[in-house]
Design an enzyme around this catalytic site. Structure first.
Site, PDB file in Angstrom:
ATOM      1  N   HIS A 178    -126.839  23.924  30.678  1.00 26.80           N
ATOM      2  CA  HIS A 178    -127.566  25.288  29.966  1.00 26.80           C
ATOM      3  C   HIS A 178    -127.752  26.775  30.993  1.00 26.80           C
ATOM      4  CE1 HIS A 178    -128.075  22.724  26.939  1.00 26.80           C
ATOM      5  NE2 HIS A 178    -127.683  23.450  26.260  1.00 26.80           N
ATOM      6  N   GLN A 191    -120.597  28.428  22.293  1.00 27.84           N
ATOM      7  CA  GLN A 191    -121.926  28.623  22.259  1.00 27.84           C
ATOM      8  C   GLN A 191    -122.094  29.028  23.417  1.00 27.84           C
ATOM      9  OE1 GLN A 191    -124.839  26.037  20.449  1.00 27.84           O
ATOM     10  NE2 GLN A 191    -124.420  27.404  18.509  1.00 27.84           N
ATOM     11  N   TYR A 200    -120.194  24.648  28.407  1.00 28.80           N
ATOM     12  CA  TYR A 200    -119.375  24.439  27.218  1.00 28.80           C
ATOM     13  C   TYR A 200    -117.713  24.439  27.060  1.00 28.80           C
ATOM     14  CZ  TYR A 200    -123.952  22.845  26.013  1.00 28.80           C
ATOM     15  OH  TYR A 200    -124.894  22.230  27.302  1.00 28.80           O
ATOM     16  N   GLU A 255    -118.970  28.057  16.307  1.00 27.52           N
ATOM     17  CA  GLU A 255    -120.709  27.210  16.265  1.00 27.52           C
ATOM     18  C   GLU A 255    -121.446  28.110  15.740  1.00 27.52           C
ATOM     19  OE1 GLU A 255    -121.095  24.504  20.307  1.00 27.52           O
ATOM     20  OE2 GLU A 255    -118.826  24.006  19.352  1.00 27.52           O
TER      21      GLU A 255
END
Ligand SMILES: Cc1ncc(C[n+]2csc(CCOP(=O)(O)OP(=O)(O)O)c2C)c(N)n1
Ligand SMILES: [Mg+2]
Length: 801
Positions: free
Chosen positions: A591, A546, A550, A493
């Site tokens: 994150h 990324q 994830y 991505e």
């Protein structure tokens, strides 16, 4: 040639060779007999579990006719007829796998490691080097989770696209003939409900890759009928929107009945042509298939299928329909076909018996050796003769019966003089070495190119080396990899146009082209599959996830397919995929993850690299590209803008894996850490020095392999105290490191204080810098933890804070 005239779709008269039709009938019968006898073997206790391809024979014979050398299969447990038809499975091999024969010659797919019906061809020579894949009919190694074969199918097909379009790799003839290869996927109807199926189908349409996906639709997924699985009860119906048209690229979609001989022939011929020539993906929905024996040996389908359905299945059995067809077309008489069936039965029975003899014979030899050794133990006790005789009487003995008895006899001999037990113990130890190879080899590469064999090269700096952003170090490294290794390409991505979200690939797409540095959609699972498939075909992909958090989306594909690939094929296949991601310190519940324990527990078989900065990361990439193993590299998310010195040998230097680095020498306590925590611990070291505490800081650099020379234990000999710290949960990777050092390196004996860990909180980090501060170990946390340990040792010198 005797022929049968049929009308093809384009109304041309097509001829089917009579001889070939009879060969097909024989093959269908052989496969069916193998299914029928396979089930009986399980019920007789000769095999543990069985799942078979009965009811799916004719479509697979049609598919096999268009499967060419250089093509690849990624399928599932129903495909025995196909594997027999392409000549990559024998009936002996089929039964050898059912029995779990550990000899790779008898069971080439997995040397007894995979359940029956899990197919694979051997891509590698015994020394782990590649065979001539473009000259072979290839099947990637099956896995049991339904639909998990799909992500890698995308990559197998994607490699054809690269080989066709990227001129720089067209010299790799061993792997491809100008990208003319098709990747063939198979999946059950119920399994198309999985996300992996839809994700792969979409990505295949976007990428326009040459893959032919066959859905074997027998109306059920174990006991559950189609109406519970699929909207409108039909996968081809709901995928209609994927159909290509004059204006838009997409799929070619076919629907054909599993017993319609001519229909199958036409469909597979068209599908192969479209995929191979046009590089357009094709979906074939094969409906009206049956399961004559139900799902597997675990139960009977009479429990959940109605009488009507069961009799429909009998009438619409594809082999029966084929028989009727052959009689109607006057290819053969009923008697001819009955004779073929009888011959097939005899052939399969003989092959089965020979496979059993080979399997059981090996164990029998081991049993006889053990029986003789136990019986002849120079002991006065008669109980050993009795034990030996008991063992000798075991019905269908397995290795466990033999080894377990021998171990127990050795227990009983514990107080006997050495001379009595030496021979038996030596025999046992030799067997265990052999069993280690049979059951536990090849978790990692055993080839010349394994990572441990890659010679490290030290990093060098010019006197006037410039200080640059960390991301520029990576950029220079990737620039070099792209320039020097045409097999290398990176995708993920935002990797292409903008050169990844942190710009380590900035400018490299315009320099090397879209095939080398490529944007993808948001689809972590198939990004990994795309990488696995391409790596299986001799390329060197770098798949980017990324953000580390994830990775969860791709975890199953990484764990079930990639990490265990070498192991489950006993060194028959490899996929040296480099997975690049970034993690650790940032803020936010999704994150800031550092779920390293999860990774370590799932991905044994991969190399797990946790570089503290971009220079170390670059050195690891330079090592990995030379090795033939899959790896995950977790870069520090907060390190791309930190300044590092640009090495003068950026394209050459190689960081060895499994070798920790001492970042700071000290005498009082060893602190073991990695990744972004290195900076925090180094800052804590400065503070602690002010308080009179001198710590040694060790960066492990890679968690798998972990400190292969036992360097950390050496440090503990000096400091006698240790703290393991990281950002994972308590009991996560810090516990792993502690086990490796305290137990694995026997460092317990050097300790004067309790070994300690300092990890993040059990919850995920809250958002923003304060969320990070209160959720993950800070400089203050590290200082206080170490101070507390020292205070316990010397409370006068280090009074409680
Ligand atoms: C992810 C996953 N969930 C459940 C299972 C257990 N399971 C094995 S086969 C099967 C049914 C599959 O049905 P279908 O896709 O129609 O294939 P078929 O067996 O009918 O050919 C299930 C639920 C599994 N292997 N993997
Ligand atoms: Mg099914």
């Amino acid at each position: 040639m005797t022929v049968v005239a049929t009308l093809s779709k384009n109304k041309n008269l097509k001829v089917l060779d009579k001889e070939q039709l009879l060969k097909d009938y024989r093959l269908a019968q052989v496969s069916r007999q193998a299914s029928l006898m396979g089930r009986k073997e399980v019920f007789m206790g000769k095999a543990k579990f069985g799942i078979f391809g009965d009811g799916k024979e004719m479509a697979q014979i049609a598919m096999a006719k268009h499967f060419k050398a250089g093509d690849f299969r990624s399928g599932y447990y129903r495909d025995q007829t196909f594997m027999l038809a392409i000549g990559e499975l024998t009936i002996e091999g089929y039964f050898a796998q059912l029995y779990a024969h550990t000899d790779v010659k008898a069971e080439p797919a997995s040397a007894g490691r995979l359940m029956n019906g899990h197919f694979a061809t051997r891509f590698l020579h015994d020394d782990g080097t590649w065979k001539e894949l473009s000259a072979m009919k290839n099947s990637s190694a099956d896995i049991s989770p339904t639909a998990a074969q799909m992500p890698k199918l995308l990559g197998l097909a994607y490699a054809s696209k690269l080989f066709r379009q990227n001129k720089e790799i067209q010299h790799l003839k061993q792997f491809s003939n100008h990208g003319n290869e098709v990747a063939w996927g198979t999946i059950g109807n119920a399994s198309t409900s999985e996300g992996m199926f839809f994700e792969t189908i979409n990505a295949g349409g976007v990428l326009q890759v040459p893959m032919v996906v066959s859905v074997w639709d027998d109306g059920y997924g174990i006991s559950v009928p189609n109406e519970y699985h699929t909207t409108k009860g039909s996968i081809s119906e709901i995928l209609r929107g994927f159909q290509r048209n004059d204006d838009q690229a997409g799929y070619e979609i076919f629907v054909v009945k599993g017993w319609d001989i001519e229909g199958l022939d036409r469909t597979y011929e068209n599908a192969a042509r479209i995929a191979r020539e046009e590089h357009v993906p094709v979906l074939i929905h094969v409906i009206e298939m049956t399961q004559p024996q139900g799902h597997s040996t675990s139960g009977s389908h009479e429990r959940y299928k109605s009488k009507e359905r069961l009799s429909w299945e009998l009438e619409n059995d594809c082999i029966l329909k084929f028989k009727e067809y052959l009689i109607n077309k006057e290819v053969a008489t009923e008697e001819d076909l009955d004779r073929i069936e009888k011959e097939a039965k005899t052939f399969v029975k003989e092959a089965k018996e020979s496979a059993w003899k080979a399997f059981a014979g090996g164990i029998k030899t081991e049993l006889e050796e053990a029986v003789s050794l136990i019986k002849n133990l120079p002991s006065t006790s008669t109980k050993f003769v009795q034990i030996a005789e008991e063992l000798n009487k075991t019905l269908n003995p397995i290795r466990k019966d033999v080894i377990s008895t021998v171990r127990r006899v050795l227990w009983m001999l514990r107080s006997e003089p050495e001379s009595i037990k030496t021979e038996l113990r030596t025999w046992y130890q030799n067997q265990q070495a052999i069993n280690e190879d049979r059951y536990s080899s090849h978790l990692y590469s055993q080839s010349e190119d394994r990572v441990g064999n890659i010679q490290p090269i030290a990093v060098e700096y010019a006197d006037d080396a410039s200080l640059v952003d960390g991301r520029e170090i990576l950029q220079a490294c990737f620039d070099n990899l792209l320039a020097t290794d045409p097999r290398f390409f990176a995708f993920g991505e935002d990797v292409g146009k903008i050169g990844d979200v942190n710009q380590a690939f900035a400018g490299l797409q315009s320099k090397f082209g879209e095939l080398r540095v490529t944007d993808t959609s948001i689809r972590e699972c198939t990004i990994i599959g795309q990488g696995i498939g391409a790596a299986l075909r001799g390329l060197r992909p770098m798949a980017e996830i990324q953000y580390l958090d994830y990775l969860y989306y791709a975890l199953m594909t990484l764990a079930d397919d990639l990490a265990c690939l070498q192991y489950r094929t006993k060194g028959g296949q490899k996929a040296p995929l480099i997975v690049r991601t970034r993690g650790h310190r940032l803020e936010g519940v999704w994150h800031a993850g550092s779920p390293i324990g999860m990774i370590l527990n799932s991905l044994r078989g991969m190399l797990i690299c946790v570089p503290r900065d971009m220079t170390q990361a670059a050195g690891m990439y330079n090592t990995l590209i030379k090795a033939d193993e899959p790896a995950l590299v977790i870069e520090c998310l907060n390190g791309y803008r930190l300044k590092e010195k640009m090495p003068s040998n950026i394209g050459e230097f190689r960081v060895p894996l499994g070798k920790p680095e001492v970042l700071r020498e000290g005498n009082d306590i060893t602190v073991v850490t990695y990744g972004s925590m290195c900076r925090i611990v180094m800052s804590a070291a400065e503070e602690l020095l002010q308080m009179g505490i001198d710590i040694e800081v060790i960066d492990v650099q890679t968690l798998l392999p972990f400190d292969t020379d036992g360097m950390i234990a050496e440090s503990l000999k000096k400091t006698n105290r240790v703290l393991f710290t990281d950002e994972d949960l308590p009991g996560g990777a810090s516990a792993f490191m502690m086990q490796q050092v305290i137990e694995g390196q026997k460092a317990f004996y050097y300790l004067d204080s309790e070994p300690a860990t300092l990890a993040g909180k059990a919850h995920r980090p809250a958002y923003s810098s304060d969320g990070d501060y209160f959720s993950k170990p800070s400089v203050e946390d590290v200082v206080e933890k170490i101070y507390e340990m020292m205070s316990e040792v010397d409370p006068i010198r280090f009074p409680e804070i």
